[in-house]
Design a protein around this motif. Structure first.
Motif, PDB file in Angstrom:
ATOM      1  N   TYR A  73     127.096  43.497  45.471  1.00  0.00           N
ATOM      2  CA  TYR A  73     126.641  43.559  46.920  1.00  0.00           C
ATOM      3  C   TYR A  73     125.350  43.191  46.869  1.00  0.00           C
ATOM      4  CZ  TYR A  73     131.117  45.938  48.763  1.00  0.00           C
ATOM      5  OH  TYR A  73     132.146  46.134  48.785  1.00  0.00           O
ATOM      6  N   SER A  74     124.492  43.551  45.887  1.00  0.00           N
ATOM      7  CA  SER A  74     122.923  43.373  45.979  1.00  0.00           C
ATOM      8  C   SER A  74     122.587  41.791  45.749  1.00  0.00           C
ATOM      9  CB  SER A  74     122.322  44.193  44.874  1.00  0.00           C
ATOM     10  OG  SER A  74     122.327  45.457  44.927  1.00  0.00           O
ATOM     11  N   ILE A  75     123.417  41.222  45.172  1.00  0.00           N
ATOM     12  CA  ILE A  75     123.345  39.704  45.064  1.00  0.00           C
ATOM     13  C   ILE A  75     123.617  39.277  46.248  1.00  0.00           C
ATOM     14  CG2 ILE A  75     124.356  37.568  44.033  1.00  0.00           C
ATOM     15  CD1 ILE A  75     124.890  39.282  41.603  1.00  0.00           C
ATOM     16  N   LEU A  76     124.660  39.762  47.359  1.00  0.00           N
ATOM     17  CA  LEU A  76     125.135  39.212  48.435  1.00  0.00           C
ATOM     18  C   LEU A  76     124.135  39.397  49.453  1.00  0.00           C
ATOM     19  CD1 LEU A  76     128.946  40.151  48.176  1.00  0.00           C
ATOM     20  CD2 LEU A  76     128.041  37.581  48.109  1.00  0.00           C
ATOM     21  N   ILE A  86     125.009  39.358  55.949  1.00  0.00           N
ATOM     22  CA  ILE A  86     124.163  40.235  55.586  1.00  0.00           C
ATOM     23  C   ILE A  86     124.583  41.665  55.716  1.00  0.00           C
ATOM     24  CG2 ILE A  86     121.870  40.833  55.681  1.00  0.00           C
ATOM     25  CD1 ILE A  86     121.065  37.975  56.473  1.00  0.00           C
ATOM     26  N   SER A  87     125.014  41.901  56.964  1.00  0.00           N
ATOM     27  CA  SER A  87     125.290  43.208  57.365  1.00  0.00           C
ATOM     28  C   SER A  87     126.419  43.822  56.585  1.00  0.00           C
ATOM     29  CB  SER A  87     125.798  43.357  58.879  1.00  0.00           C
ATOM     30  OG  SER A  87     125.975  44.510  59.242  1.00  0.00           O
ATOM     31  N   ALA A  88     127.385  42.921  56.479  1.00  0.00           N
ATOM     32  CA  ALA A  88     128.479  43.164  55.291  1.00  0.00           C
ATOM     33  C   ALA A  88     128.146  43.799  53.900  1.00  0.00           C
ATOM     34  CB  ALA A  88     129.693  42.171  55.370  1.00  0.00           C
ATOM     35  N   ALA A  89     127.158  42.926  53.417  1.00  0.00           N
ATOM     36  CA  ALA A  89     126.671  43.200  52.113  1.00  0.00           C
ATOM     37  C   ALA A  89     125.960  44.540  51.974  1.00  0.00           C
ATOM     38  CB  ALA A  89     126.080  42.063  51.568  1.00  0.00           C
ATOM     39  N   LYS A 111     120.574  51.764  57.968  1.00  0.00           N
ATOM     40  CA  LYS A 111     119.829  51.441  59.053  1.00  0.00           C
ATOM     41  C   LYS A 111     119.631  49.969  59.563  1.00  0.00           C
ATOM     42  CE  LYS A 111     117.252  55.808  59.190  1.00  0.00           C
ATOM     43  NZ  LYS A 111     115.871  56.365  59.023  1.00  0.00           N
ATOM     44  N   ARG A 112     119.458  49.299  58.360  1.00  0.00           N
ATOM     45  CA  ARG A 112     119.285  47.812  58.429  1.00  0.00           C
ATOM     46  C   ARG A 112     120.773  47.116  58.848  1.00  0.00           C
ATOM     47  NH1 ARG A 112     117.506  45.443  52.690  1.00  0.00           N
ATOM     48  NH2 ARG A 112     117.780  43.551  53.811  1.00  0.00           N
ATOM     49  N   SER A 113     121.692  47.660  58.142  1.00  0.00           N
ATOM     50  CA  SER A 113     123.009  46.930  58.837  1.00  0.00           C
ATOM     51  C   SER A 113     123.227  47.581  60.467  1.00  0.00           C
ATOM     52  CB  SER A 113     124.027  47.570  57.935  1.00  0.00           C
ATOM     53  OG  SER A 113     125.252  47.237  58.550  1.00  0.00           O
ATOM     54  N   LEU A 114     123.008  48.627  60.752  1.00  0.00           N
ATOM     55  CA  LEU A 114     123.073  49.087  62.045  1.00  0.00           C
ATOM     56  C   LEU A 114     122.027  48.189  63.187  1.00  0.00           C
ATOM     57  CD1 LEU A 114     124.150  50.944  64.262  1.00  0.00           C
ATOM     58  CD2 LEU A 114     122.209  52.516  63.660  1.00  0.00           C
ATOM     59  N   GLU A 115     120.905  47.862  62.648  1.00  0.00           N
ATOM     60  CA  GLU A 115     120.146  46.973  63.355  1.00  0.00           C
ATOM     61  C   GLU A 115     120.860  45.520  63.757  1.00  0.00           C
ATOM     62  OE1 GLU A 115     116.540  46.660  61.608  1.00  0.00           O
ATOM     63  OE2 GLU A 115     115.668  48.670  61.885  1.00  0.00           O
ATOM     64  N   ILE A 116     121.498  45.245  62.787  1.00  0.00           N
ATOM     65  CA  ILE A 116     122.153  43.989  63.049  1.00  0.00           C
ATOM     66  C   ILE A 116     123.438  43.945  63.839  1.00  0.00           C
ATOM     67  CG2 ILE A 116     123.374  42.037  61.609  1.00  0.00           C
ATOM     68  CD1 ILE A 116     121.698  42.659  59.295  1.00  0.00           C
ATOM     69  N   GLU A 117     124.190  44.997  63.580  1.00  0.00           N
ATOM     70  CA  GLU A 117     125.219  45.409  64.558  1.00  0.00           C
ATOM     71  C   GLU A 117     125.042  45.723  65.931  1.00  0.00           C
ATOM     72  OE1 GLU A 117     127.877  44.247  63.220  1.00  0.00           O
ATOM     73  OE2 GLU A 117     127.559  44.386  60.954  1.00  0.00           O
TER      74      GLU A 117
END
Length: 309
Positions: A73-76, A86-89, A111-117
């Motif tokens: 996941y970190s690579i992705l 990016i959000s999925a990773a 938090k980073r994923s939530l911002e994208i979603e």
């Protein structure tokens, strides 16, 4: 991470293991599917596409090897080309870090994923991110905050897996608040949802957690029944992490019930699985528990007049 946190971290679930579209790799949380992917690891790595690495990440996650899943996941996170990717990773890495006890790092990723979603206006993914944060609050012992955020997240969720996991987390929160009735109410709701929608990958987890709840409120014999079923189902599915967790919980329940022979067998299984999954913190906790169980076993043998080696 202290022992109390280790225990919590394997009761609260995290949601939103990201999906992906790959014609060749459709890994499922089933032993045969997991092994098929992991056994072909070199082929997927050589191609190295987003879907290939996501496939490996999910396979290792389903097997309970969270160190390896997080590595992919970190690579992705670094190589994904789209916001969705990016959000999925980010979400996937958070799932792994949560089970590795890295709560603060997991929250930062969510938090980073939530911002994208929010930008993508994906309500399901927003709800999952909120539920995941609630799960981690539960790990941290913030039970009331965990319950409130879990119940808020259900308003956004449409995926039945995520709804079941969130019901589980509410149950665990109430358990930590010593509320037996609501704890059993919500774990039974999770199990009913699993059965209704054939969520076979979640059923063993929720059966194990029901056993934990029953044990918390001194219903040890009933706990053993639930734990035995859940652990057996986890083993059938190839979910080593929850097989390990179930064996540990079974060991402690058998120990409290005076069944030291069964307890010793289960704790030995848990230790071996923790070694296989490379989880030294849990291995140490299990080995400490084994010492207590073996002392009780020797004492019981001595009382019966059997030679104490």
């Amino acid at each position: 991470m202290d022992r109390k946190t280790v225990v919590a971290a394997i009761l609260f679930l995290i949601l939103f293991i990201p999906s992906f579209a790959s014609a060749e790799c459709q890994v499922k949380p089933e032993k045969e599917s997991i092994n098929s992917v992991i056994n072909n690891k070199n082929k997927f790595e050589e191609r190295g596409t987003y879907d290939d690495l996501m496939c490996l990440a999910k396979a290792y996650f389903y097997s309970g090897n969270f160190k390896e899943s997080d590595r992919y996941y970190s690579i992705l996170i670094k190589t994904a080309k789209t916001d969705r990717g990016i959000s999925a990773a980010l979400s996937g890495s958070a799932t792994s870090k949560k089970y590795l006890g890295q709560s603060e790092e997991a929250i930062a990723l969510l938090k980073r994923s939530l911002e994208i979603e929010v930008k993508l206006n994906d309500r399901q993914a927003q709800g999952a991110a909120l539920a995941n944060m609630a799960s981690i609050y539960g790990d941290m012992g913030k039970s009331e905050e965990s319950i409130n955020k879990s119940l808020e997240s259900i308003k956004f969720l449409s995926n039945q897996h995520d709804i079941s996991a969130t019901l589980n987390n509410v149950a665990m929160g109430y358990r930590d608040m010593n509320n037996e009735n609501d704890s059993l109410k919500y774990i039974n709701m999770a199990i009913a949802n699993d059965r209704k929608y054939s969520l076979n990958d979640y059923l063993p987890i929720h059966k194990i957690n029901k056993g934990v709840i029953l044990g918390t409120f001194n219903k040890t014999r009933l706990a053993i029944v639930e734990l035995t079923e859940g652990t057996s189902l986890a083993k059938e599915q190839g979910n080593l992490f929850w097989e390990m967790n179930g064996n540990y919980r079974l060991a402690m329940s058998h120990h409290r019930n005076g069944n030291q022979k069964e307890a010793a067998l289960c704790i030995s299984n848990a230790i071996n699985l923790s070694k296989q999954l490379q989880l030294p913190g849990r291995q140490k906790n299990f080995e400490d528990a084994e010492k207590i169980i073996l002392r009780a076993k020797r004492a019981r043998m001595s009382i019966k007049g059997v030679r104490d080696e």
